[in-house]
Design an enzyme around this catalytic site. Sequence first.
Site, PDB file in Angstrom:
ATOM      1  N   GLU A  69       0.856  -1.191   0.000  1.00  0.00           N
ATOM      2  CA  GLU A  69       0.000   0.000   0.000  1.00  0.00           C
ATOM      3  C   GLU A  69       0.887   1.234   0.000  1.00  0.00           C
ATOM      4  OE1 GLU A  69      -2.556  -0.367   3.386  1.00  0.00           O
ATOM      5  OE2 GLU A  69      -3.579  -2.126   2.573  1.00  0.00           O
TER       6      GLU A  69
ATOM      7  N   ALA B 228       2.494   1.290   3.266  1.00  0.00           N
ATOM      8  CA  ALA B 228       2.909   0.005   3.850  1.00  0.00           C
ATOM      9  C   ALA B 228       3.473  -0.899   2.766  1.00  0.00           C
ATOM     10  CB  ALA B 228       1.719  -0.675   4.535  1.00  0.00           C
TER      11      ALA B 228
ATOM     12  N   TRP C 180       1.605  -0.333  -6.342  1.00  0.00           N
ATOM     13  CA  TRP C 180       2.641  -1.085  -7.086  1.00  0.00           C
ATOM     14  C   TRP C 180       2.245  -2.534  -7.361  1.00  0.00           C
ATOM     15  CZ3 TRP C 180       4.660   0.726  -2.126  1.00  0.00           C
ATOM     16  CH2 TRP C 180       5.177   2.008  -2.186  1.00  0.00           C
TER      17      TRP C 180
ATOM     18  N   THR D 174       1.648  -5.697  -9.493  1.00  0.00           N
ATOM     19  CA  THR D 174       1.922  -6.326 -10.782  1.00  0.00           C
ATOM     20  C   THR D 174       0.605  -6.904 -11.318  1.00  0.00           C
ATOM     21  OG1 THR D 174       4.160  -6.835 -10.062  1.00  0.00           O
ATOM     22  CG2 THR D 174       3.316  -8.117 -11.928  1.00  0.00           C
TER      23      THR D 174
ATOM     24  N   ARG E 242      10.379 -16.532  -2.741  1.00  0.00           N
ATOM     25  CA  ARG E 242      11.681 -15.861  -2.769  1.00  0.00           C
ATOM     26  C   ARG E 242      12.749 -16.571  -3.609  1.00  0.00           C
ATOM     27  NH1 ARG E 242      11.401 -12.977   3.013  1.00  0.00           N
ATOM     28  NH2 ARG E 242      10.354 -11.203   2.120  1.00  0.00           N
TER      29      ARG E 242
ATOM     30  N   ARG F  75      35.741  -6.937 -29.107  1.00  0.00           N
ATOM     31  CA  ARG F  75      36.093  -5.515 -29.120  1.00  0.00           C
ATOM     32  C   ARG F  75      37.611  -5.350 -29.016  1.00  0.00           C
ATOM     33  NH1 ARG F  75      34.609  -0.510 -30.751  1.00  0.00           N
ATOM     34  NH2 ARG F  75      35.344   1.104 -29.286  1.00  0.00           N
TER      35      ARG F  75
ATOM     36  N   ILE G 120      32.092  -2.830 -19.332  1.00  0.00           N
ATOM     37  CA  ILE G 120      32.856  -3.575 -20.340  1.00  0.00           C
ATOM     38  C   ILE G 120      32.478  -3.125 -21.753  1.00  0.00           C
ATOM     39  CG2 ILE G 120      33.178  -5.900 -21.324  1.00  0.00           C
ATOM     40  CD1 ILE G 120      33.112  -6.936 -18.384  1.00  0.00           C
TER      41      ILE G 120
ATOM     42  N   GLU H  42       9.337  -8.068  -3.391  1.00  0.00           N
ATOM     43  CA  GLU H  42       9.377  -9.318  -2.598  1.00  0.00           C
ATOM     44  C   GLU H  42      10.358  -9.178  -1.437  1.00  0.00           C
ATOM     45  OE1 GLU H  42       8.118 -12.864  -3.554  1.00  0.00           O
ATOM     46  OE2 GLU H  42       6.560 -11.599  -4.391  1.00  0.00           O
TER      47      GLU H  42
ATOM     48  N   THR I  88      12.803  -5.819   0.279  1.00  0.00           N
ATOM     49  CA  THR I  88      13.996  -5.083  -0.146  1.00  0.00           C
ATOM     50  C   THR I  88      15.247  -5.779   0.390  1.00  0.00           C
ATOM     51  OG1 THR I  88      14.023  -3.745   1.854  1.00  0.00           O
ATOM     52  CG2 THR I  88      12.741  -2.871  -0.014  1.00  0.00           C
TER      53      THR I  88
HETATM   54  C1  LIG Z   1       7.742  -2.922 -10.171  1.00  0.00           C
HETATM   55  C2  LIG Z   1       7.147  -3.310  -8.845  1.00  0.00           C
HETATM   56  C3  LIG Z   1       6.279  -4.380  -8.757  1.00  0.00           C
HETATM   57  C4  LIG Z   1       5.701  -4.697  -7.535  1.00  0.00           C
HETATM   58  N1  LIG Z   1       4.775  -5.722  -7.494  1.00  0.00           N
HETATM   59  C5  LIG Z   1       4.098  -5.925  -6.334  1.00  0.00           C
HETATM   60  C6  LIG Z   1       3.000  -6.852  -6.296  1.00  0.00           C
HETATM   61  O1  LIG Z   1       2.665  -7.498  -7.300  1.00  0.00           O
HETATM   62  N2  LIG Z   1       2.311  -6.981  -5.126  1.00  0.00           N
HETATM   63  C7  LIG Z   1       2.626  -6.283  -4.001  1.00  0.00           C
HETATM   64  O2  LIG Z   1       1.957  -6.453  -3.001  1.00  0.00           O
HETATM   65  N3  LIG Z   1       3.673  -5.401  -4.003  1.00  0.00           N
HETATM   66  C8  LIG Z   1       4.397  -5.199  -5.142  1.00  0.00           C
HETATM   67  N4  LIG Z   1       5.429  -4.283  -5.157  1.00  0.00           N
HETATM   68  C9  LIG Z   1       5.726  -3.516  -3.952  1.00  0.00           C
HETATM   69  C10 LIG Z   1       7.072  -3.878  -3.320  1.00  0.00           C
HETATM   70  O3  LIG Z   1       6.984  -5.143  -2.722  1.00  0.00           O
HETATM   71  C11 LIG Z   1       7.434  -2.756  -2.333  1.00  0.00           C
HETATM   72  O4  LIG Z   1       7.762  -1.618  -3.093  1.00  0.00           O
HETATM   73  C12 LIG Z   1       8.582  -3.154  -1.430  1.00  0.00           C
HETATM   74  O5  LIG Z   1       8.194  -4.126  -0.524  1.00  0.00           O
HETATM   75  C13 LIG Z   1       9.166  -1.967  -0.663  1.00  0.00           C
HETATM   76  O6  LIG Z   1       8.169  -1.251  -0.017  1.00  0.00           O
HETATM   77  P1  LIG Z   1       8.160   0.340  -0.105  1.00  0.00           P
HETATM   78  O7  LIG Z   1       8.269   0.675  -1.549  1.00  0.00           O
HETATM   79  O8  LIG Z   1       7.013   0.859   0.662  1.00  0.00           O
HETATM   80  O9  LIG Z   1       9.501   0.809   0.580  1.00  0.00           O
HETATM   81  P2  LIG Z   1       9.686   1.160   2.140  1.00  0.00           P
HETATM   82  O10 LIG Z   1       9.169   0.056   2.964  1.00  0.00           O
HETATM   83  O11 LIG Z   1       9.188   2.525   2.390  1.00  0.00           O
HETATM   84  O12 LIG Z   1      11.267   1.160   2.222  1.00  0.00           O
HETATM   85  C14 LIG Z   1      12.066   2.308   1.859  1.00  0.00           C
HETATM   86  C15 LIG Z   1      13.501   1.994   2.235  1.00  0.00           C
HETATM   87  O13 LIG Z   1      13.587   1.819   3.657  1.00  0.00           O
HETATM   88  C16 LIG Z   1      14.149   0.552   3.941  1.00  0.00           C
HETATM   89  N5  LIG Z   1      13.536   0.011   5.158  1.00  0.00           N
HETATM   90  C17 LIG Z   1      12.208  -0.108   5.450  1.00  0.00           C
HETATM   91  N6  LIG Z   1      12.037  -0.676   6.647  1.00  0.00           N
HETATM   92  C18 LIG Z   1      13.272  -0.952   7.130  1.00  0.00           C
HETATM   93  C19 LIG Z   1      13.764  -1.577   8.301  1.00  0.00           C
HETATM   94  N7  LIG Z   1      12.940  -2.043   9.242  1.00  0.00           N
HETATM   95  N8  LIG Z   1      15.109  -1.691   8.450  1.00  0.00           N
HETATM   96  C20 LIG Z   1      15.944  -1.227   7.503  1.00  0.00           C
HETATM   97  N9  LIG Z   1      15.542  -0.655   6.368  1.00  0.00           N
HETATM   98  C21 LIG Z   1      14.229  -0.517   6.182  1.00  0.00           C
HETATM   99  C22 LIG Z   1      13.859  -0.313   2.727  1.00  0.00           C
HETATM  100  O14 LIG Z   1      14.756  -1.391   2.598  1.00  0.00           O
HETATM  101  C23 LIG Z   1      14.031   0.707   1.608  1.00  0.00           C
HETATM  102  O15 LIG Z   1      15.389   0.859   1.305  1.00  0.00           O
HETATM  103  C24 LIG Z   1       6.044  -3.964  -6.370  1.00  0.00           C
HETATM  104  C25 LIG Z   1       6.946  -2.902  -6.463  1.00  0.00           C
HETATM  105  C26 LIG Z   1       7.475  -2.550  -7.678  1.00  0.00           C
HETATM  106  C27 LIG Z   1       8.395  -1.362  -7.736  1.00  0.00           C
END
Ligand SMILES: Cc1cc2nc3c(=O)[nH]c(=O)nc-3n(C[C@H](O)[C@H](O)[C@H](O)COP(=O)(O)OP(=O)(O)OC[C@H]3O[C@@H](n4cnc5c(N)ncnc54)[C@H](O)[C@@H]3O)c2cc1C
Length: 407
Positions: A132, A135, A163, A165, A267, A292, A361, A387, A389
């Site tokens: 979300e 979240a 986000w 898919t 995963r 090259r 390269i 899936e 970060t």
């Molecule tokens: C192209 C694409 C396809 C996607 N497909 C799907 C899908 O099909 N279904 C679905 O449900 N989601 C999907 N997502 C969502 C994706 O899983 C989330 O973007 C991802 O989990 C990160 O969440 P966020 O973007 O809110 O980042 P945030 O949670 O806001 O994180 C921002 C940064 O803070 C860091 N961070 C956050 N919490 C902590 C912590 N406790 N300790 C250390 N670092 C932390 C993170 O590692 C990151 O670097 C997709 C995203 C993209 C970009």
Amino acid sequence: MAEFSLALNDDQVQLKDWVHDFAANVVRPAAEEWDEREEFPWPIVQEAAKNGLYGFEFMAQAMLGDPTGLTMPIAMEELFWGDAGIGLSIFGSGLAAAGIAGNGTPEQLGEWVPQCYGTPDDVKLGAFCVSEPDAGSDVSSLRTRAVYDQAKDEWVLNGTKAWITNGGIANIHVVVAAVDPELKGRGQASFVIPPNTPGLSMGQKYKKHGIRASHTSEVVLDDVRIPGSCLLGGKDKLDEKLARAREAQKGVSSGKQPAMATFEATRPAVAAMAVGIARAAWEYSLDYAKERRAFGKAIIENQAIAFMLADMKTELDASRLLVWRAAWLARNGKFEAAEGSQSKLKAARTAVWITERAIQILGGYGYTREYPVERWHRDAKIMDIFEGTEQIQQLVIARAISGLRIE
Ligand SMILES: Cc1cc2nc3c(=O)[nH]c(=O)nc-3n(C[C@H](O)[C@H](O)[C@H](O)COP(=O)(O)OP(=O)(O)OC[C@H]3O[C@@H](n4cnc5c(N)ncnc54)[C@H](O)[C@@H]3O)c2cc1C
């Protein structure tokens, strides 16, 4: 229990060759076009369905009929070697299927998973909706609410998913929502939203850095009413889980969180996608370095380039080994030190690093859209983000090895 072996059996070799042929002859030639168009590659997915690579049977075989667990990583590596954007367009429905398989009853699986795929003549999609706007990593804070209407035996869902898919273009949306927000992750449940349910609509479609053929958008749920039977796992099981969670609100485990159960299972497959992208870039830059010429000789004759390629190959193979171990453990044993997360962490980092080295390269050519390595680099970065970060994988591994609640 299947033996762990690095020698692929006949079925696995056949699978690898089959998917590789499709990736080389259908996917890779279409990659540049669909990346530029930033549209869902329907004709290629239809071709995959005709070929048997996109469909319920393939997923069922990969998820249930393979004692080694290696079918999925082998297929994903080859497919994503062809192209990641198209690869995810073909695999995206698998996330919804895994969400149903992870939390649903056998009857629910039989009813809904085939509808995530349709038929070769009428291809359909599935979407798995957890994240979300507020979240992503913190899946315990979902705001999408599911409220039970006992009089009608219906669930009513409201919220916005980000986000997603295949979001909004899928036939089946699997939605994770909070039933009891006070219980955080343990108060959540997964629901199937059947095709054409009123109240579900597509929000904005995102313009992305990479995997641009894959469709990613918001999914808006506005008073979405679904039958009670669409709660995955059923009401009795949910009530029991909620009762246990309420009793043991202070830390005692009360079962799996629905979203996490799906991520654990997917995963190693996602890590294998990263291996596929990394291998494409490594192979391409090896060939290029032999062709090259600079200063009167092939650039690979310089240790600086040859050693880079040696390191790339070593990292690539190390990543694949972690992926195969995780896939085998997921099927035959159990994770002890978050081996699924280890494989995803390593393979995603490797894909980003190898694709960046590949641009190095290829020099100036590597930085242009004339050559595929810049696309592979853009595509690779998502592997560090979705899936879970990079940091979330580290967190999962750190907690598993320490037994402590590292924050
Ligand atoms: C192209 C694409 C396809 C996607 N497909 C799907 C899908 O099909 N279904 C679905 O449900 N989601 C999907 N997502 C969502 C994706 O899983 C989330 O973007 C991802 O989990 C990160 O969440 P966020 O973007 O809110 O980042 P945030 O949670 O806001 O994180 C921002 C940064 O803070 C860091 N961070 C956050 N919490 C902590 C912590 N406790 N300790 C250390 N670092 C932390 C993170 O590692 C990151 O670097 C997709 C995203 C993209 C970009």
